[in-house]
Design a protein around this motif. Structure first.
Motif, mmCIF file in Angstrom:
data_model
loop_
_atom_site.group_PDB
_atom_site.id
_atom_site.type_symbol
_atom_site.label_atom_id
_atom_site.label_comp_id
_atom_site.label_asym_id
_atom_site.label_seq_id
_atom_site.Cartn_x
_atom_site.Cartn_y
_atom_site.Cartn_z
ATOM 1 N N SER A 105 0.300 -0.839 -0.137
ATOM 2 C CA SER A 105 -0.001 -0.027 -0.233
ATOM 3 C C SER A 105 1.273 1.303 0.027
ATOM 4 O O SER A 105 1.880 1.188 -0.291
ATOM 5 C CB SER A 105 -0.875 0.045 1.151
ATOM 6 N N GLY A 106 0.353 1.853 0.577
ATOM 7 C CA GLY A 106 0.963 3.480 0.524
ATOM 8 C C GLY A 106 1.949 3.485 1.111
ATOM 9 O O GLY A 106 3.159 4.350 1.056
ATOM 10 N N HIS A 136 3.887 10.270 7.860
ATOM 11 C CA HIS A 136 5.180 11.039 7.289
ATOM 12 C C HIS A 136 6.545 10.458 7.976
ATOM 13 O O HIS A 136 7.077 10.459 6.729
ATOM 14 C CB HIS A 136 4.775 12.538 6.166
ATOM 15 N N HIS A 182 2.218 16.634 -1.976
ATOM 16 C CA HIS A 182 1.119 15.202 -1.798
ATOM 17 C C HIS A 182 0.646 15.404 -2.658
ATOM 18 O O HIS A 182 0.338 16.496 -3.740
ATOM 19 C CB HIS A 182 -0.033 16.001 -1.066
ATOM 20 N N ALA A 217 -2.211 9.449 -2.828
ATOM 21 C CA ALA A 217 -3.001 8.214 -2.152
ATOM 22 C C ALA A 217 -4.441 8.233 -2.419
ATOM 23 O O ALA A 217 -5.770 7.727 -2.285
ATOM 24 C CB ALA A 217 -2.387 8.468 -0.703
ATOM 25 N N LYS A 251 -7.931 3.675 -0.964
ATOM 26 C CA LYS A 251 -9.113 4.743 -1.301
ATOM 27 C C LYS A 251 -9.982 4.578 -2.637
ATOM 28 O O LYS A 251 -11.258 4.521 -2.069
ATOM 29 C CB LYS A 251 -8.860 5.928 -0.827
ATOM 30 N N ARG A 259 -4.124 -3.919 1.566
ATOM 31 C CA ARG A 259 -2.588 -3.565 0.938
ATOM 32 C C ARG A 259 -1.824 -3.669 -0.217
ATOM 33 O O ARG A 259 -0.751 -4.010 -1.210
ATOM 34 C CB ARG A 259 -1.463 -3.797 2.384
HETATM 35 N N1 PLP Z 1 -0.175 9.133 1.995
HETATM 36 C C1 PLP Z 1 -1.686 9.774 2.661
HETATM 37 C C2 PLP Z 1 -1.683 11.699 2.619
HETATM 38 C C3 PLP Z 1 -2.631 9.253 3.255
HETATM 39 O O1 PLP Z 1 -3.889 9.643 3.437
HETATM 40 C C4 PLP Z 1 -2.675 7.639 3.598
HETATM 41 C C5 PLP Z 1 -3.687 7.076 4.180
HETATM 42 O O2 PLP Z 1 -4.338 7.601 4.475
HETATM 43 C C6 PLP Z 1 -1.312 7.202 3.098
HETATM 44 C C7 PLP Z 1 -0.517 7.275 2.668
HETATM 45 C C8 PLP Z 1 -1.253 5.950 2.757
HETATM 46 O O3 PLP Z 1 -2.092 4.927 3.736
HETATM 47 P P1 PLP Z 1 -2.817 3.531 3.058
HETATM 48 O O4 PLP Z 1 -0.645 2.827 3.381
HETATM 49 O O5 PLP Z 1 -3.092 2.582 3.752
HETATM 50 O O6 PLP Z 1 -2.372 3.159 1.739
#
Ligand code: PLP
Length: 402
Positions: A105-106, A136, A182, A217, A251, A259
């Motif tokens: 995931s992110g 972060h 972002h 994201a 999302k 993930r």
């Molecule tokens: N980056 C930002 C700005 C986010 O808001 C989120 C989730 O809330 C994520 C990254 C990473 O989320 P995930 O690890 O669930 O993909």
């Protein structure tokens, strides 16, 4: 005494702690505006119909198995995800200057990217916006970065971006500083730079030789339009800037717990591509060896099939327009009630979150008296609103602020 004696209690993670308090709250009218997940107008999680459909196809497919994926994941997924970010006609893809690797995931994408930037490129300073997604800092610090620095982003007074402040901070950053941006739907403010502002940001990054790290994201989830939400990333690619972009499919596909993520690398030259991939292979091998299959397989199937792709694009429009409706609904009610303050920002902000401007005391008051839960910062998840609780929430805001 055990070996574990003396371990200090770490601070709670606000968003998860609040989630738990919310679940345990027995009050009938409680409202959850904390955690960043989509909810339907009935307040329920939404499994996207196209996701369900593909899951059934996969379950019925006897050729599917549970063998390991390669260390860098499914190529079909990474290629489709990279093309979704950079655009189907992206010159950098056509020139072979971009590639993606699958990630957890992110968050996992950010962690691997941080480790790559720190260990392989030897960058040690990163900048994140004030405010930013609260993870972060932790991810980059755990990824080896020694210097965590902040850049100005939000102007409390105008409830919009303080661009001059941001550009000044970037101008002061040392060469090779990693700047976390972002790519759309800034979390938590919901305020994105305009195209003109992105150009100015790109100018400074190029001039000062900084390294942009886009965190993507919310592509498609923010505006309902994949291209619009990728504007900034594609601008940087077009200008010949080298960068990394992380992608989350939590999302926009509603695949939070699967993930599914990707890390996109855009290089000036194809020369170092094989070397870069070999180092990434070692980083991933030593961290979790290889990624999971299920979610990536779903996303790859949808992105590569024109009919399923259209169906999914319809879903992201459904989600983003419901959020926009809730913005309009809340804004309208606050105006009608004559709630003190300006509320334009509620409809101007984009994405899942809104930075309401409510202060900590007001946030606490709303929790204690109305069982409405939001982050201390005043950030609310618009998805927690629906036709059944809009009046209740608007009234509570009004009574609290008055
Ligand atoms: N980056 C930002 C700005 C986010 O808001 C989120 C989730 O809330 C994520 C990254 C990473 O989320 P995930 O690890 O669930 O993909």
């Amino acid at each position: 005494n055990t070996r574990f004696t003396g371990i200090k209690l770490g601070p709670p993670i606000e968003v998860f702690a609040l989630q738990k308090t919310f679940v345990d709250d027995p009050h009938d009218n409680k409202v959850n505006l904390t955690i960043g997940a989509y909810r339907t107008n009935e307040g329920k999680p939404w499994v996207l119909p196209v996701v369900r459909k593909v899951e059934k196809l996969l379950a019925a497919d006897d050729l599917q198995n549970h063998e390991y994926l390669p260390v860098l994941g499914l190529d079909a997924f990474s290629e489709a995800a990279t093309s979704m970010l950079l655009g189907p006609n992206s010159p950098v893809i056509a020139q072979g200057r971009a590639f993606g690797i699958q990630s957890l995931s992110g968050t996992g994408a950010l962690r691997v990217a941080a480790e790559f930037l720190n260990r392989i490129l030897h960058y040690d300073t990163f900048y994140y916006s004030i405010p930013s997604w609260e993870n972060h800092r932790l991810v980059f610090t755990n990824g080896g970065f020694k210097q965590a620095r902040e850049y100005t982003y939000w102007d409390e007074k105008t409830r919009s971006i303080n661009l001059e402040g941001m550009l000044n901070d970037l101008r002061d950053a040392p060469e090779n500083a990693v700047i976390i941006l972002h790519s759309c739907a800034h979390n938590p403010t919901g305020c994105d730079p305009t195209p003109e502002q992105w150009t100015k940001i790109a100018d400074v990054i190029q001039e000062k030789r900084l390294f942009p790290l886009f965190d993507s994201a919310y592509q498609g989830f923010a505006s309902g339009d994949l291209d619009k939400d990728a504007y900034a990333v594609r601008l940087f690619a077009e200008r010949g800037i080298e960068f990394i972009s992380t992608q989350s499919f939590a999302k926009n596909f509603g695949l939070y717990n699967e993930r599914v993520g990707n890390i996109v690398f855009v290089l000036t030259d194809t020369k170092e591509l094989v070397e870069a991939k070999s180092q990434l292979t070692l980083i991933v091998r030593g961290m979790y060896s290889n990624p999971p299959n299920h979610g990536a397989r779903i996303v790859a199937t949808v992105l590569r099939n024109p009919e399923l792709f259209e169906e999914w694009k319809d879903h992201i429009r459904t989600m983003s327009s419901r959020i926009k409706q809730m913005r309009v609904g809340l804004h309208h009610r606050l105006l009608k009630l004559g709630t003190p303050g300006t509320w334009e920002h509620i409809i101007q902000q984009i994405g899942m979150f809104s930075y309401t401007g409510l202060n900590e005391k007001q946030v606490q008051h709303l929790r204690d008296n109305y069982h409405i839960y939001m982050l201390r910062s005043g950030r609310i998840n618009m998805c927690g609103l629906n036709e059944s609780n809009l009046d209740y929430v608007a009234n509570a805001f009004n009574e609290t602020i008055k």
